[in-house]
Write a protein that holds these residues in place. Sequence first.
Motif, short mmCIF file in Angstrom:
data_model
loop_
_atom_site.label_atom_id
_atom_site.label_comp_id
_atom_site.label_asym_id
_atom_site.label_seq_id
_atom_site.Cartn_x
_atom_site.Cartn_y
_atom_site.Cartn_z
N HIS A 92 0.86 -1.19 0.00
CA HIS A 92 0.00 0.00 0.00
C HIS A 92 0.89 1.23 0.00
CE1 HIS A 92 -3.25 -2.68 1.63
NE2 HIS A 92 -2.19 -3.26 2.17
N TRP A 93 0.43 2.27 -0.64
CA TRP A 93 1.19 3.53 -0.67
C TRP A 93 0.42 4.59 0.10
CZ3 TRP A 93 5.91 3.70 -3.26
CH2 TRP A 93 6.19 2.60 -4.08
N ALA A 94 1.11 5.25 1.01
CA ALA A 94 0.45 6.32 1.77
C ALA A 94 1.22 7.62 1.60
CB ALA A 94 0.40 5.94 3.25
N GLU A 95 0.55 8.61 1.07
CA GLU A 95 1.25 9.86 0.86
C GLU A 95 1.34 10.69 2.14
OE1 GLU A 95 0.29 11.50 -2.95
OE2 GLU A 95 0.91 13.50 -2.23
N THR A 96 0.31 10.58 2.95
CA THR A 96 0.28 11.37 4.18
C THR A 96 0.07 10.45 5.38
OG1 THR A 96 -2.11 11.56 4.07
CG2 THR A 96 -0.84 13.29 2.98
N SER A 97 0.20 11.01 6.58
CA SER A 97 -0.03 10.18 7.76
C SER A 97 -1.51 9.79 7.86
CB SER A 97 0.44 10.91 9.03
OG SER A 97 -0.19 12.14 9.15
N GLN A 98 -2.39 10.69 7.43
CA GLN A 98 -3.82 10.34 7.44
C GLN A 98 -4.09 9.12 6.58
OE1 GLN A 98 -2.58 13.32 7.03
NE2 GLN A 98 -3.77 14.91 8.03
N GLU A 99 -3.47 9.14 5.38
CA GLU A 99 -3.68 8.00 4.48
C GLU A 99 -3.16 6.71 5.10
OE1 GLU A 99 -3.23 10.35 0.28
OE2 GLU A 99 -2.30 8.37 0.42
N ALA A 100 -1.98 6.81 5.72
CA ALA A 100 -1.40 5.60 6.32
C ALA A 100 -2.31 5.06 7.42
CB ALA A 100 -0.02 5.91 6.88
N ASN A 101 -2.79 5.97 8.27
CA ASN A 101 -3.69 5.55 9.34
C ASN A 101 -4.95 4.88 8.77
OD1 ASN A 101 -2.28 6.30 11.67
ND2 ASN A 101 -2.87 8.44 11.44
N ALA A 102 -5.49 5.50 7.73
CA ALA A 102 -6.73 4.97 7.15
C ALA A 102 -6.51 3.58 6.56
CB ALA A 102 -7.26 5.94 6.09
N ILE A 103 -5.38 3.41 5.90
CA ILE A 103 -5.08 2.10 5.30
C ILE A 103 -5.00 1.03 6.39
CG2 ILE A 103 -3.27 0.75 4.15
CD1 ILE A 103 -2.59 3.38 2.58
N ILE A 104 -4.32 1.37 7.48
CA ILE A 104 -4.14 0.40 8.56
C ILE A 104 -5.50 0.08 9.21
CG2 ILE A 104 -3.09 0.05 10.84
CD1 ILE A 104 -0.71 1.79 9.70
N LEU A 105 -6.29 1.10 9.41
CA LEU A 105 -7.62 0.87 10.02
C LEU A 105 -8.47 -0.01 9.11
CD1 LEU A 105 -9.53 1.56 12.38
CD2 LEU A 105 -10.39 3.47 10.99
N GLU A 106 -8.35 0.23 7.82
CA GLU A 106 -9.16 -0.56 6.88
C GLU A 106 -8.78 -2.04 6.96
OE1 GLU A 106 -9.50 1.22 2.87
OE2 GLU A 106 -9.68 -0.90 2.26
#
Lengths: 489, 249
Positions: A88-102
């Motif tokens: 998974h690619w996360a550009e921001t910390s929000q994106e990374a958090n969301a990916i992990i939560l998903e």
Amino acid sequence: MSRFEPATVNLEFDKRVDDALRDQELRANFRGAMDFLMGKRAAMFPDKEDLEALRSQGEAIRNRCLSQLPELLEQFEQRCTENGIQVHWAETSQEANAIILEIMHKHDATRMVKGKSMASEEIGLNHFLADHGVECLETDMGEYIVQLADETPSHIIMPAIHKNKQQIARLFNQKIDGMEYSEDVDRLIGIGRDVLRQKFFEAEVGLSGVNFAVAETGTLCLVENEGNGRMTTTIPPVHIALCGIEKVVESLQDIPPLLRLLTRSATGQAITTYFNMISGPRKPDEKDGPQEVHVVLLDNGRSRIYADKQLQETLRCIRCGACMNHCPVYTRIGGHAYGTTYPGPIGQVVSPQIWGLHTAGAITKACSLNGACGEACPVKIPLADLIRRLRYESNNDEPTTVPAPRGQGSLRKRSEAVTWKLWALLSRKPGLYKLALLLATRLRALTPKHIGPWTLYRSAPKPAARSLHELAAQRSQSNASSQEHGRNE
Amino acid sequence: MQRAYPEKPEQVYFFGTCLIDLFYPEAGMAGIQLLEREGVKVVYPQQQSCCGQPAYNSGYDNEARKVAAAQIACLGEELPIVVPSASCADMFRHHYTDLFADTPLHKQALELAARTYELTEFLVHVCKIRLEDNGPAATVAIHNSCSAQRGTKTAQDAISLLRQMSNVAIVQQERASECCGFGGTFAVKAPDISNAMVQDKCDNLLATGANDLVSGDCGCLMNISGALEKRKDKLPAQHIASFIWERTQ
Ligand code: SF4
């Protein structure tokens, strides 16, 4: 201190420093710990030339890998996918958090165990997950201690180094059911381990950081001493690795020299107890390992750092912490005073770039540019030069660099800028400069006793009766006339 | 890697530095006299002022560049430049080239860097000075600046000069290589941290029992001796050039 809030870094920096300097116990803890770590590292590198050669090698490897970062990342993604790791690619910390939560949601998971991961601190994962009903337990002993204390790590390798034995004994006594007060370190660790062991089996997801991501083979490398990293990545059915995009190296061959440098610089160990290499989920014929492995590749400002030729040197970092161990400022104020996830010299360079100068640029002033950090850095990052550069960017009101660090010019103070303008005028007009010298020397009796912050702790320096300009001019005149004299005789 | 040193020249520039100019001119004079006693003629350009480092370290590059350009202009001839301060010598040697990268002055900055020497370095490696100690017995602590240790890498030269002094015993302070907390504007911009550093430095120095403190950098001296004075502790401090000059008369 319970939670890292980027917004408070610049605003509360002076106060944090002040509090830290007043705390004598804290200062003693850091002094002792840093002396110990510096000694351990020195013992590991007895030969200066060998050390230099190894550092040059480390620098070269990291530079080579960074120079082909985009391609290596693509290759890494492809190999991982072939190995059955989901990328998974996360550009921001929000994106990374969301990916992990998903991922958590997909598995109806509410319990996560974590190996130590500074990147997860960087994105504020624990609090994000807590807000979404996920319990996140730190399993590195140091991280577990700071989690119990509702604090953040104060060092990137030794998160609880700011606490002494007695403080930890009190903490365990208060926070762990049925735990009596004990200063016996083995007992303390034993209790901690018992608590954690149970949690490893209950958690649905384990999250780890990554020390090196190998593009050639799609392998995740994890360095650790406690075995908790192995448990985290093996026992729960799902493993998520959170990895900064700069961590990728070209091939397995790049690892040994970097690993040697990492462990020796960090804790003065020739090798750590565990070195995990993870290349995929459990195969049908295997007895252990997670059924699913995910890698989240985190950018969070790194590609912006990458785009600047000088600042790119930041990304060579292998997160060994040697720069903080050798920093005379860090030794005195400790990691929390910086108020950011990454403290000390590397923190002064990384944090303002990740969160912007307007948010975290003020911490660059806590540096005397003495260079001890860069001298210790195993991959030769010129930390002092980068700190200085960021000071410049904080003041710079004529944006010149592309892409400029976020918050460029945001810390410029008008009064300060005017002072330097006047100084520059004085220092490049010899007539003015000499006039100033003359005034200062002739009026030396009027030298004020208090000159700003300088005289809080030091007496005021008094100008000399005659400046060197005058003395040198006199000397060359008398030399000339004595020569003249000699010739006439 | 060791730097290649030239034969002893007939003439050199002396760059006095702004701190020495105003507060420690006797150190500058001692440096000049030491050089001339070695048979090197000293040119002191009256146009000189400051190397620009205070502004540079504070992140005011444009101001630093203007002042630096003025120094390049007044040190224009191809003479070696001797600087009685590792920190300013380091500015010439390593930071001017960055400051003038991509500007018309870059070539001159490179050339200036190549012919800049810290004073003790120049005395030891170029003049190959031999000193005869005529001073009384002394126990001396030496403080090497961070610039001397990590910038110009000339810390050893100050020590080897002191070793030539037969009546001087050198004592080692604990954590000798640690920064004294000066750092130019750092002392003013982060005064409390700087204070914590200089207090420890003072304690370590006093613990040696030395009766003199010697350093090749007046910034450190000003910081350490200012703090000692405020504490009312007695440890006379001198620039190494003054110390040596006085003892070798
Ligand atoms: S900057 Fe260098 S010394 Fe500091 S953590 Fe990174 S690799 Fe280690």
